[in-house]
Design an enzyme around this catalytic site. Structure first.
Site, PDB file in Angstrom:
ATOM      1  N   ASP A 277     -47.391  -1.369  19.172  1.00 45.74           N
ATOM      2  CA  ASP A 277     -47.106  -0.232  20.059  1.00 45.74           C
ATOM      3  C   ASP A 277     -47.748  -0.489  21.418  1.00 45.74           C
ATOM      4  O   ASP A 277     -48.786  -1.145  21.504  1.00 45.74           O
ATOM      5  CB  ASP A 277     -47.740   1.050  19.497  1.00 45.74           C
ATOM      6  CG  ASP A 277     -46.950   1.645  18.344  1.00 45.74           C
ATOM      7  OD1 ASP A 277     -45.854   1.166  18.030  1.00 45.74           O
ATOM      8  OD2 ASP A 277     -47.470   2.618  17.742  1.00 45.74           O
TER       9      ASP A 277
ATOM     10  N   ARG B 131     -39.458  -3.974  21.494  1.00 42.87           N
ATOM     11  CA  ARG B 131     -39.006  -2.579  21.467  1.00 42.87           C
ATOM     12  C   ARG B 131     -39.048  -2.075  22.910  1.00 42.87           C
ATOM     13  O   ARG B 131     -40.106  -2.135  23.549  1.00 42.87           O
ATOM     14  CB  ARG B 131     -39.911  -1.705  20.613  1.00 42.87           C
ATOM     15  CG  ARG B 131     -39.494  -0.216  20.688  1.00 42.87           C
ATOM     16  CD  ARG B 131     -40.583   0.733  20.219  1.00 42.87           C
ATOM     17  NE  ARG B 131     -40.895   0.527  18.827  1.00 42.87           N
ATOM     18  CZ  ARG B 131     -42.100   0.817  18.312  1.00 42.87           C
ATOM     19  NH1 ARG B 131     -43.068   1.296  19.071  1.00 42.87           N
ATOM     20  NH2 ARG B 131     -42.323   0.619  17.033  1.00 42.87           N
TER      21      ARG B 131
HETATM   22  P1  FDA Z   1     -36.129  11.901  26.682  1.00 42.05           P
HETATM   23  O1  FDA Z   1     -37.141  12.730  25.974  1.00 42.05           O
HETATM   24  O2  FDA Z   1     -36.454  11.335  28.030  1.00 42.05           O
HETATM   25  O3  FDA Z   1     -34.795  12.726  26.770  1.00 42.05           O
HETATM   26  C1  FDA Z   1     -33.680  12.291  27.568  1.00 42.05           C
HETATM   27  C2  FDA Z   1     -32.405  12.969  27.135  1.00 42.05           C
HETATM   28  O4  FDA Z   1     -32.073  12.546  25.802  1.00 42.05           O
HETATM   29  C3  FDA Z   1     -32.465  14.470  27.040  1.00 42.05           C
HETATM   30  O5  FDA Z   1     -32.307  15.066  28.284  1.00 42.05           O
HETATM   31  C4  FDA Z   1     -31.325  14.745  26.075  1.00 42.05           C
HETATM   32  O6  FDA Z   1     -30.097  14.629  26.721  1.00 42.05           O
HETATM   33  C5  FDA Z   1     -31.477  13.586  25.104  1.00 42.05           C
HETATM   34  N1  FDA Z   1     -32.330  13.988  23.970  1.00 42.05           N
HETATM   35  C6  FDA Z   1     -33.637  13.686  23.801  1.00 42.05           C
HETATM   36  N2  FDA Z   1     -34.111  14.215  22.658  1.00 42.05           N
HETATM   37  C7  FDA Z   1     -33.096  14.878  22.111  1.00 42.05           C
HETATM   38  C8  FDA Z   1     -32.935  15.646  20.933  1.00 42.05           C
HETATM   39  N3  FDA Z   1     -33.957  15.833  20.070  1.00 42.05           N
HETATM   40  N4  FDA Z   1     -31.722  16.195  20.670  1.00 42.05           N
HETATM   41  C9  FDA Z   1     -30.690  16.032  21.524  1.00 42.05           C
HETATM   42  N5  FDA Z   1     -30.769  15.325  22.664  1.00 42.05           N
HETATM   43  C10 FDA Z   1     -31.943  14.744  22.956  1.00 42.05           C
HETATM   44  N6  FDA Z   1     -43.767   5.165  24.087  1.00 42.05           N
HETATM   45  C11 FDA Z   1     -44.797   4.378  24.463  1.00 42.05           C
HETATM   46  O7  FDA Z   1     -45.341   4.554  25.551  1.00 42.05           O
HETATM   47  N7  FDA Z   1     -45.245   3.375  23.634  1.00 42.05           N
HETATM   48  C12 FDA Z   1     -44.656   3.114  22.437  1.00 42.05           C
HETATM   49  O8  FDA Z   1     -45.070   2.192  21.728  1.00 42.05           O
HETATM   50  C13 FDA Z   1     -43.551   3.928  22.040  1.00 42.05           C
HETATM   51  N8  FDA Z   1     -42.928   3.749  20.855  1.00 42.05           N
HETATM   52  C14 FDA Z   1     -41.767   4.454  20.574  1.00 42.05           C
HETATM   53  C15 FDA Z   1     -41.037   4.159  19.423  1.00 42.05           C
HETATM   54  C16 FDA Z   1     -39.836   4.798  19.193  1.00 42.05           C
HETATM   55  C17 FDA Z   1     -39.036   4.455  17.969  1.00 42.05           C
HETATM   56  C18 FDA Z   1     -39.343   5.783  20.113  1.00 42.05           C
HETATM   57  C19 FDA Z   1     -38.014   6.471  19.909  1.00 42.05           C
HETATM   58  C20 FDA Z   1     -40.081   6.102  21.224  1.00 42.05           C
HETATM   59  C21 FDA Z   1     -41.303   5.470  21.463  1.00 42.05           C
HETATM   60  N9  FDA Z   1     -42.074   5.785  22.559  1.00 42.05           N
HETATM   61  C22 FDA Z   1     -43.128   4.981  22.903  1.00 42.05           C
HETATM   62  C23 FDA Z   1     -41.810   7.040  23.318  1.00 42.05           C
HETATM   63  C24 FDA Z   1     -40.908   6.817  24.517  1.00 42.05           C
HETATM   64  O9  FDA Z   1     -41.577   6.055  25.483  1.00 42.05           O
HETATM   65  C25 FDA Z   1     -40.459   8.144  25.134  1.00 42.05           C
HETATM   66  O10 FDA Z   1     -41.600   8.829  25.577  1.00 42.05           O
HETATM   67  C26 FDA Z   1     -39.678   9.042  24.201  1.00 42.05           C
HETATM   68  O11 FDA Z   1     -38.811   8.315  23.383  1.00 42.05           O
HETATM   69  C27 FDA Z   1     -38.847  10.061  25.016  1.00 42.05           C
HETATM   70  O12 FDA Z   1     -37.867   9.414  25.788  1.00 42.05           O
HETATM   71  P2  FDA Z   1     -36.322   9.358  25.329  1.00 42.05           P
HETATM   72  O13 FDA Z   1     -35.707   8.207  26.030  1.00 42.05           O
HETATM   73  O14 FDA Z   1     -36.269   9.265  23.835  1.00 42.05           O
HETATM   74  O15 FDA Z   1     -35.632  10.697  25.730  1.00 42.05           O
END
Ligand code: FDA
Length: 286
Positions: free
Chosen positions: A112, A163
């Site tokens: 991570d 990742r």
């Molecule tokens: P974000 O929260 O930015 O949302 C963007 C859009 O996606 C929303 O506006 C919506 O349209 C859609 N969306 C999001 N969630 C939804 C929901 N529940 N239902 C419907 N639509 C939704 N970070 C880090 O710093 N170090 C790490 O090692 C990791 N490891 C990690 C592993 C895995 C498997 C994941 C998925 C994430 C991480 N992260 C992480 C966290 C990552 O950096 C980030 O903070 C989160 O994933 C949030 O960003 P997203 O791109 O997922 O969507």
């Protein structure tokens, strides 16, 4: 004051491994790969770091015993739990001991990525271990960090499995993009490079714009869905996770467990209003 666990139960599989294992089995039975993460970070005591290493080693054995050949179950770890903040050589030694066991059992270990104060050190430790364990260790890169452009080049050069995520830590403007459209634009560029030049990288996001961009890039460039995977967090977009498997994509779910869930839980609350809503619902149901 310690908050009651049920508040975090949407995002954390349990406070013990025994509580998390039924979650693993259920996800596996729906065709989802799993990364188990024993929560904890920022350890400053050697004995505690060694105990974390031993817990991770036990976890590798547990996963190896439960995993059938079609599933890519693995563990996800934080180096700050295994001595990174005490002494990097000590941490590397712990990491190597873990990777020896992981390689023997063919279980992948994802490192991570934590806050930017640990980025350089995490990537150095990864590279120090990668030569000997190229198929069993890989880093996480955060699209929000300005340095990631160079780090992606390096991982493509190595062919390492990465990742890719946006980044969950608040970082200053000098080193990180703050604007979501810019972070998405960088993410998509990095995703394209990883899909072309690395083995089985993970596109970790719940963001439909990025998911759609990934599917369409793979399609246009004849990149087979089995050569990469999507990744989401336990408790989020559960139906979408299963739909993606039905559509023929690899989907991995990150399943954290353990008593030290508070920092992970608060990062999830900061990310999205909907996540706060899950907690409020749990509170009203209790
Ligand atoms: P974000 O929260 O930015 O949302 C963007 C859009 O996606 C929303 O506006 C919506 O349209 C859609 N969306 C999001 N969630 C939804 C929901 N529940 N239902 C419907 N639509 C939704 N970070 C880090 O710093 N170090 C790490 O090692 C990791 N490891 C990690 C592993 C895995 C498997 C994941 C998925 C994430 C991480 N992260 C992480 C966290 C990552 O950096 C980030 O903070 C989160 O994933 C949030 O960003 P997203 O791109 O997922 O969507």
């Amino acid at each position: 004051m310690k908050l009651p666990f049920f508040l975090a139960s949407r995002f954390v599989a349990g406070e013990t491994l025994d509580a998390a294992l039924p979650v693993l089995d259920e996800l596996n039975s729906d065709g989802l790969h799993v990364a188990l993460d024993k929560l904890g970070e920022h350890v400053y005591d050697r004995e505690v770091a060694e105990a974390a290493r031993d817990t991770y080693i036990d976890l590798v054995h547990t996963l190896a015993d439960r995993t059938n050949n079609d599933l890519r179950n693995r563990i996800s770890i934080k180096l700050s739990m295994m001595g990174q903040l005490i002494d990097e050589d000590f941490c590397l030694d712990n990491l190597r001991q873990l990777l020896e066991v992981a390689a023997r059992n063919d279980i992948f270990v994802r490192l991570d990525m934590e806050g930017s104060d640990l980025t350089e050190s995490t990537l150095d430790l990864f590279e120090a271990a990668y030569d000997d364990f190229p198929n069993h260790v890989g880093p996480v890169l955060q699209a929000m960090l300005r340095r990631t452009d160079r780090d992606i080049d390096r991982m493509c050069e190595l062919g390492a499995s990465v990742r890719l995520c946006k980044g969950a830590y608040a970082e200053p403007k000098a080193i990180a993009f703050q604007d979501m459209s810019r972070i998405r634009e960088r993410y998509v560029d990095y995703m394209e490079r990883l899909l072309q030049h690395t083995e089985y990288s993970g596109i970790a996001t719940h963001d439909d714009q990025i998911i759609d961009a990934t599917k369409s890039f793979a399609d246009r460039n004849d990149i087979e869905p089995e050569t990469f995977e999507f990744q989401m967090l336990y408790g989020l977009r559960r139906e979408t996770q299963r739909e993606m498997v039905e559509d023929g994509y690899n989907m991995m779910v990150y399943v954290p467990y353990g008593t030290e869930w508070f920092p992970y839980f608060s990062r999830r609350l900061r990310e999205k209003k909907e996540n706060v809503w899950f907690v409020l619902k749990a509170l009203f149901k209790s």
